[in-house]
Motif scaffolding. Structure first.
Motif, short mmCIF file in Angstrom:
data_model
loop_
_atom_site.label_atom_id
_atom_site.label_comp_id
_atom_site.label_asym_id
_atom_site.label_seq_id
_atom_site.Cartn_x
_atom_site.Cartn_y
_atom_site.Cartn_z
N ASN A 114 -16.71 -20.45 -23.60
CA ASN A 114 -15.62 -21.16 -22.92
C ASN A 114 -15.73 -20.94 -21.42
O ASN A 114 -15.53 -19.84 -20.92
CB ASN A 114 -14.27 -20.65 -23.44
CG ASN A 114 -13.11 -21.48 -22.90
OD1 ASN A 114 -13.24 -22.18 -21.90
ND2 ASN A 114 -11.97 -21.42 -23.56
N THR A 116 -14.17 -23.18 -19.03
CA THR A 116 -13.27 -24.17 -18.44
C THR A 116 -12.71 -23.67 -17.11
O THR A 116 -12.51 -22.47 -16.91
CB THR A 116 -12.10 -24.48 -19.38
OG1 THR A 116 -11.32 -23.30 -19.58
CG2 THR A 116 -12.60 -24.97 -20.72
N LYS A 117 -12.50 -24.60 -16.20
CA LYS A 117 -11.82 -24.32 -14.92
C LYS A 117 -12.48 -23.18 -14.14
O LYS A 117 -11.79 -22.30 -13.63
CB LYS A 117 -10.34 -24.02 -15.16
CG LYS A 117 -9.58 -25.18 -15.78
CD LYS A 117 -8.10 -24.86 -15.95
CE LYS A 117 -7.36 -26.04 -16.57
NZ LYS A 117 -5.93 -25.76 -16.77
N ASP A 142 -17.58 -25.17 -24.13
CA ASP A 142 -16.53 -25.90 -23.41
C ASP A 142 -16.76 -25.75 -21.90
O ASP A 142 -16.56 -24.68 -21.33
CB ASP A 142 -15.16 -25.35 -23.79
CG ASP A 142 -14.03 -26.26 -23.30
OD1 ASP A 142 -14.28 -27.07 -22.38
OD2 ASP A 142 -12.90 -26.16 -23.83
N SER A 144 -15.27 -28.04 -19.80
CA SER A 144 -14.29 -29.00 -19.28
C SER A 144 -13.67 -28.53 -17.96
O SER A 144 -13.59 -27.33 -17.68
CB SER A 144 -13.19 -29.25 -20.31
OG SER A 144 -12.49 -28.05 -20.61
N ASP A 145 -13.21 -29.51 -17.17
CA ASP A 145 -12.48 -29.26 -15.92
C ASP A 145 -13.30 -28.43 -14.94
O ASP A 145 -12.85 -27.40 -14.44
CB ASP A 145 -11.14 -28.57 -16.22
CG ASP A 145 -10.14 -28.79 -15.09
OD1 ASP A 145 -10.50 -29.42 -14.09
OD2 ASP A 145 -9.00 -28.31 -15.22
N ASN A 146 -14.52 -28.89 -14.67
CA ASN A 146 -15.36 -28.28 -13.66
C ASN A 146 -15.84 -29.33 -12.67
O ASN A 146 -15.15 -30.33 -12.48
CB ASN A 146 -16.55 -27.56 -14.33
CG ASN A 146 -16.13 -26.22 -14.93
OD1 ASN A 146 -15.83 -25.28 -14.23
ND2 ASN A 146 -16.11 -26.14 -16.27
N ASN A 170 -17.72 -29.88 -24.89
CA ASN A 170 -16.63 -30.52 -24.15
C ASN A 170 -16.99 -30.54 -22.66
O ASN A 170 -17.10 -29.50 -22.03
CB ASN A 170 -15.32 -29.75 -24.35
CG ASN A 170 -14.12 -30.51 -23.79
OD1 ASN A 170 -14.25 -31.41 -22.97
ND2 ASN A 170 -12.93 -30.14 -24.24
N ASN A 174 -14.87 -33.76 -15.59
CA ASN A 174 -15.90 -33.38 -14.64
C ASN A 174 -16.18 -34.57 -13.72
O ASN A 174 -15.32 -35.44 -13.58
CB ASN A 174 -17.16 -32.92 -15.38
CG ASN A 174 -17.07 -31.46 -15.80
OD1 ASN A 174 -17.25 -30.55 -14.99
ND2 ASN A 174 -16.78 -31.23 -17.08
#
Length: 222
Positions: A114, A116-117, A142, A144-146, A170, A174
């Motif tokens: 994981n 994320t962010k 995961d 996500s959100d990078n 995921n 992005n």
């Protein structure tokens, strides 16, 4: 010489960085090094990372309160910590996660990753990829959100082929615009693969299952 403290010493010119790092490089006795609040920025990130790796006895490094971005901090920490996993670097909670990451990887226990962010860019994804490549235990990732762009999507599509049991990726939220086509061959070969965050993948899956009655390919960057 076992300890050097450069705290609040403004170091902002490439000549200063190069002179400093060259002078202290391979200082075998140095254990504690502090660069807290020195104005260091990403312009010198490669020089700084290589310099730290050249100090064989370093056990403590403080470079808090500088001008590195989150992505650049990730790059430095990853590069340094892989080379010296016992080093103490205060101020970055990410290190605790990364220690567990390395431990699980070494013991082949890692099932999920994981990230994320984390403000990750393509260069960071490539760093992580080199660490997890070939891991048979890994089934979910995961990212996500990078800040992964199209070149990062291409790299991930190649990495997946070296992760035989990965079934979930995921990459939503992005900066991938036209990179979805890189994953099409994977979807064909690995039907159970679930890739979140790319509209083109969803359409392609439906095409394979013959579920599409009307096909609209406008604005698909073909």
């Amino acid at each position: 010489l076992t300890e050097i403290d450069f705290s609040k010493t403004h170091i902002s010119f490439s000549e200063e960085i190069e002179y400093l790092t060259e002078s202290l490089k391979s200082l075998n006795s140095l254990k504690i090094l502090t660069f807290n609040g020195c104005g260091l920025s990403g312009h010198f990130i490669d020089i700084f990372a290589q310099f730290i790796k050249s100090l064989p006895s370093l056990t403590y490094l403080d470079f808090q309160n500088n001008l590195f971005t989150e992505s650049e901090i990730f790059f430095i920490l990853t590069d340094i910590f892989i080379n010296n996993p016992t080093i103490t670097i205060p101020g970055f909670a990410y290190l605790d996660e990364f220690k567990k990451f390395l431990e699980d990887r070494q013991n082949f226990k890692m099932k999920t990753l994981n990230m994320t962010k984390k403000c990750l860019e393509t260069k960071n994804i490539k760093q992580i990829g080199e660490l997890i490549k070939g891991l048979e235990s890994l089934t979910e990732i995961d990212f996500s959100d990078n800040m992964i762009a199209d070149d990062g999507a291409k790299y991930l599509s190649e990495l997946i082929m070296e992760l035989p049991n990965l079934i979930y990726l995921n990459i939503s939220e992005n900066r991938i615009v036209t990179g979805g086509h890189h994953f099409l061959e994977i979807i064909k070969k690995r039907e159970s693969m679930n890739i979140i965050g790319l509209e083109d993948i969803d359409l392609f899956k439906r095409l394979l299952k013959d579920e599409v009655k009307e096909l609209n390919l406008s604005e698909k960057w073909l």
